[in-house]
Write an enzyme that holds these catalytic residues in place. Structure first.
Site, PDB file in Angstrom:
ATOM      1  N   LYS A  22      60.134  11.566  47.023  1.00 40.99           N
ATOM      2  CA  LYS A  22      59.000  12.454  47.799  1.00 40.99           C
ATOM      3  C   LYS A  22      57.806  11.404  47.839  1.00 40.99           C
ATOM      4  O   LYS A  22      57.135  11.447  48.984  1.00 40.99           O
ATOM      5  CB  LYS A  22      58.766  13.674  46.889  1.00 40.99           C
ATOM      6  CG  LYS A  22      57.184  14.157  47.200  1.00 40.99           C
ATOM      7  CD  LYS A  22      57.126  15.541  46.352  1.00 40.99           C
ATOM      8  CE  LYS A  22      56.437  15.369  45.050  1.00 40.99           C
ATOM      9  NZ  LYS A  22      55.065  15.033  45.006  1.00 40.99           N
ATOM     10  N   ASN A  23      57.528  11.067  46.946  1.00 38.15           N
ATOM     11  CA  ASN A  23      56.392  10.098  46.817  1.00 38.15           C
ATOM     12  C   ASN A  23      56.223   9.116  47.342  1.00 38.15           C
ATOM     13  O   ASN A  23      55.230   8.272  47.574  1.00 38.15           O
ATOM     14  CB  ASN A  23      55.894   9.919  45.248  1.00 38.15           C
ATOM     15  CG  ASN A  23      55.205  11.502  44.777  1.00 38.15           C
ATOM     16  OD1 ASN A  23      55.239  12.251  45.356  1.00 38.15           O
ATOM     17  ND2 ASN A  23      55.136  11.442  43.314  1.00 38.15           N
ATOM     18  N   ARG A  98      47.332  16.839  47.972  1.00 40.13           N
ATOM     19  CA  ARG A  98      46.351  15.881  47.816  1.00 40.13           C
ATOM     20  C   ARG A  98      46.708  14.461  48.455  1.00 40.13           C
ATOM     21  O   ARG A  98      45.744  13.962  48.762  1.00 40.13           O
ATOM     22  CB  ARG A  98      46.266  15.661  46.448  1.00 40.13           C
ATOM     23  CG  ARG A  98      45.380  16.809  45.491  1.00 40.13           C
ATOM     24  CD  ARG A  98      45.049  16.331  44.144  1.00 40.13           C
ATOM     25  NE  ARG A  98      44.505  14.971  44.309  1.00 40.13           N
ATOM     26  CZ  ARG A  98      43.531  14.591  44.425  1.00 40.13           C
ATOM     27  NH1 ARG A  98      42.450  15.455  44.496  1.00 40.13           N
ATOM     28  NH2 ARG A  98      43.193  13.280  44.693  1.00 40.13           N
ATOM     29  N   CYS A 122      43.351  20.200  41.365  1.00 37.94           N
ATOM     30  CA  CYS A 122      44.676  21.018  41.280  1.00 37.94           C
ATOM     31  C   CYS A 122      44.617  21.377  39.892  1.00 37.94           C
ATOM     32  O   CYS A 122      44.088  20.892  38.880  1.00 37.94           O
ATOM     33  CB  CYS A 122      45.719  20.309  42.095  1.00 37.94           C
ATOM     34  SG  CYS A 122      46.310  18.927  41.032  1.00 37.94           S
ATOM     35  N   ARG A 127      41.056  15.119  39.779  1.00 34.86           N
ATOM     36  CA  ARG A 127      41.490  14.118  40.747  1.00 34.86           C
ATOM     37  C   ARG A 127      40.699  13.889  41.630  1.00 34.86           C
ATOM     38  O   ARG A 127      40.625  13.938  42.889  1.00 34.86           O
ATOM     39  CB  ARG A 127      43.080  14.757  41.411  1.00 34.86           C
ATOM     40  CG  ARG A 127      44.012  15.294  40.274  1.00 34.86           C
ATOM     41  CD  ARG A 127      45.284  15.892  40.833  1.00 34.86           C
ATOM     42  NE  ARG A 127      45.967  14.683  41.350  1.00 34.86           N
ATOM     43  CZ  ARG A 127      47.462  14.844  42.038  1.00 34.86           C
ATOM     44  NH1 ARG A 127      47.755  16.066  41.842  1.00 34.86           N
ATOM     45  NH2 ARG A 127      47.978  13.835  42.420  1.00 34.86           N
ATOM     46  N   ASP A 314      55.012  12.196  35.608  1.00 38.03           N
ATOM     47  CA  ASP A 314      55.718  13.241  36.337  1.00 38.03           C
ATOM     48  C   ASP A 314      57.052  13.803  35.374  1.00 38.03           C
ATOM     49  O   ASP A 314      57.741  14.343  35.845  1.00 38.03           O
ATOM     50  CB  ASP A 314      56.090  12.497  37.565  1.00 38.03           C
ATOM     51  CG  ASP A 314      54.759  12.445  38.396  1.00 38.03           C
ATOM     52  OD1 ASP A 314      53.839  13.084  38.189  1.00 38.03           O
ATOM     53  OD2 ASP A 314      54.935  11.903  39.418  1.00 38.03           O
ATOM     54  N   VAL A 336      47.644  10.110  31.761  1.00 37.97           N
ATOM     55  CA  VAL A 336      47.307   9.889  33.353  1.00 37.97           C
ATOM     56  C   VAL A 336      46.396  11.170  33.747  1.00 37.97           C
ATOM     57  O   VAL A 336      45.378  10.731  34.508  1.00 37.97           O
ATOM     58  CB  VAL A 336      48.690   9.818  34.057  1.00 37.97           C
ATOM     59  CG1 VAL A 336      48.386   9.400  35.244  1.00 37.97           C
ATOM     60  CG2 VAL A 336      49.618   8.628  33.402  1.00 37.97           C
ATOM     61  N   ARG A 406      57.892  22.202  46.713  1.00 38.69           N
ATOM     62  CA  ARG A 406      57.128  21.014  47.198  1.00 38.69           C
ATOM     63  C   ARG A 406      58.084  19.701  46.599  1.00 38.69           C
ATOM     64  O   ARG A 406      57.822  18.728  47.494  1.00 38.69           O
ATOM     65  CB  ARG A 406      56.005  20.933  46.319  1.00 38.69           C
ATOM     66  CG  ARG A 406      54.985  21.993  46.669  1.00 38.69           C
ATOM     67  CD  ARG A 406      53.749  22.122  45.917  1.00 38.69           C
ATOM     68  NE  ARG A 406      52.799  20.687  46.603  1.00 38.69           N
ATOM     69  CZ  ARG A 406      51.810  20.509  46.155  1.00 38.69           C
ATOM     70  NH1 ARG A 406      50.991  21.330  45.505  1.00 38.69           N
ATOM     71  NH2 ARG A 406      51.305  19.435  46.689  1.00 38.69           N
TER      72      ARG A 406
END
Ligand code: EPU
Length: 427
Positions: A22-23, A98, A122, A127, A314, A336, A406
């Site tokens: 995804k990222n 974002r 969020c 962020r 994550d 993070v 998502r």
């Protein structure tokens, strides 16, 4: 509202194929804005965030078609929408995700005047985008905030031999600046750049367009953009999703199962794999495969989340779920994001024993997690709760699962194929 019903206590076993990242897909899709050529992208996961990114680039002039389950074809179909001379990336689209702030770099590479809606915070943190903005400033872009929009005006040339030093190796800022610089035909050095595999994937895509990039995957990246990109169609395959893969490795561990993961890049998970091996999990790796076997009781291990190549934030919630089920205690430190312990309250509802002190969570293992009705606050917290429910005694109900849609492709299908008892209901 859709919910998951999960009956815990079944060992996961069998083979699972990991989807594209995804990222990595999101910035690469945004980078297609840099070229008018046809782009064919393979290994793209069908996810909500990918759909959102498609809507954004379609609004900005692209046509995007799914050619098959995981291949997207992106072509030019029009021009970006302009308002009083500014190309606008509107709030309705940016607020959904974002990562969409990354359009700033690609649009500034193409146009002199750009307005991008600020994405806002969020669940996991405030962020801010100060690192992106400071770098744009250093590269000759003036900006101000107006009605929730960051207004950018390209005023000066990028200074010769510019050196940009990030105060923190932000993934998004590294990607945004790389996209902006891809059309500047002179060398710029980025110091303290993010080294995540997703940044490397974007750099590799930009290289296919003709951009010269050295050092992607390290803290120092040198880039020389080009005025004219390659004139042929671009075909590119996105890397596998290391976070989905990590989630399934932990799923095997928490259910005491045995799983073979296919379409993975084991090197992207070296730190995580070593940590889990240290706790006693059997993990073997081959080219594009990871084999996981629970053989004996695992021992808790402390972790601190940090930028790549260290333990990824994550996977923190999923790892915490696992630690809740082990005999003994450990400390999980989140460095993070400032607010990424929202799953703790829900895990407590499942009988976990966790004490949070600022950015540290001390996890004391319990004999057995118990089923409960719990709520997902963000994507990875949701993955942690799904894993906890797979290990818990009884039937859990998980709500707000749209967060999971998502970022996890066919989650319940993949878990079911591995023998997990999971159902999506609408109530
Ligand atoms: N930060 C700033 N200022 C900035 C940019 C970042 O203070 O200008 C802070 C953030 O607030 C955060 C930290 O720096 O506390 C890390 O942010 P970074 O920019 O590195 O992350 P990101 O680009 O916003 C990406 C992933 C996240 C992943 C992080 C860290 C995408 C679309 N998102 O976010 O993924 O957690 O890197 O690895 O690539 C997820 O998939 O669930 C997810 C949140």
């Amino acid at each position: 509202m859709e919910k998951y019903i999960i009956e815990g206590g079944y060992k996961l076993h069998g083979k699972v194929s990991i989807s594209g990242s995804k990222n990595a897909s999101l910035p690469i899709l945004i980078a297609t804005l840099l070229t008018d050529n046809k782009v064919i992208l393979h290994n793209v996961p069908k996810l909500k965030d990918v759909d959102t990114t498609i809507s954004i680039i379609e609004f900005l002039g692209k046509k995007v078609v799914w050619k098959d389950e995981s291949t997207l074809v992106v072509t030019q179909s029009g021009t970006a929408y302009k308002e009083k001379g500014f190309v606008v990336a509107p709030y309705e689209l940016i607020k959904k995700m974002r990562a969409s702030f990354l359009v700033s770099g690609a649009l500034l590479a193409n146009y002199n005047k750009v307005k991008t809606a600020l994405p806002g915070g969020c669940a996991i943190g405030v962020r801010p985008v100060d690192i992106h903005i400071k770098a744009f400033e250093q590269l000759g872009i003036e900006h101000y905030i107006e009605s929730g929009y960051e207004v950018f005006i390209k005023k000066k040339r990028v200074p010769k031999n510019s050196v940009i030093k990030f105060r923190y190796p932000s993934v998004g800022a590294t990607e945004n600046i790389l996209m902006f610089l891809s059309k500047i035909p002179q060398q710029v050095t980025i110091l303290n750049a993010a080294c995540e595999p997703e940044v490397v994937d974007l750099a590799n895509f930009l290289k296919k367009l003709g951009v010269q990039i050295e050092g992607a995957g390290s803290r120092t990246i040198k880039i020389v953009g080009c005025k004219k990109f390659t004139s042929s169609d671009i075909e590119y395959t996105v890397i596998p999703d290391r976070i989905e893969a990590g989630t399934f490795i932990i799923a095997a561990a928490i259910t005491k199962g045995e799983i073979e993961l296919n379409n993975v890049e084991p090197q992207h998970l070296t730190f995580v794999i070593n940590k889990l091996r240290k706790s006693g999990l059997v993990i073997e790796t081959e080219n594009n495969k990871i084999y996981v076997l629970w053989k004996k009781s695992l021992k808790p291990q402390n972790i601190t989340t940090r930028p790549y190549p260290y333990f990824p934030t994550d996977l923190q919630a999923q790892y915490m779920a696992l630690m809740c089920t082990l005999k003994g205690s450990c400390v999980i430190k989140e460095t993070v994001f400032e607010n990424r312990f929202l799953h703790v309250g829900e895990l407590l509802r499942m009988g976990a024993n966790i004490v949070v002190e600022g950015r540290k969570a001390i996890v004391f293992g319990v004999e057995k997690l118990k089923s409960a009705e719990v709520m997902v606050s963000d994507l990875r917290a949701g993955a942690g709760l799904v894993l906890a429910a797979l290990a818990a005694e009884g039937v859990s109900k998980i709500s707000h699962i749209y967060h999971l849609d998502r970022g996890y492709e066919k989650l319940e299908e993949k878990i079911s194929l591995l023998g997990g008892k999971i159902k999506r209901i609408d109530e």
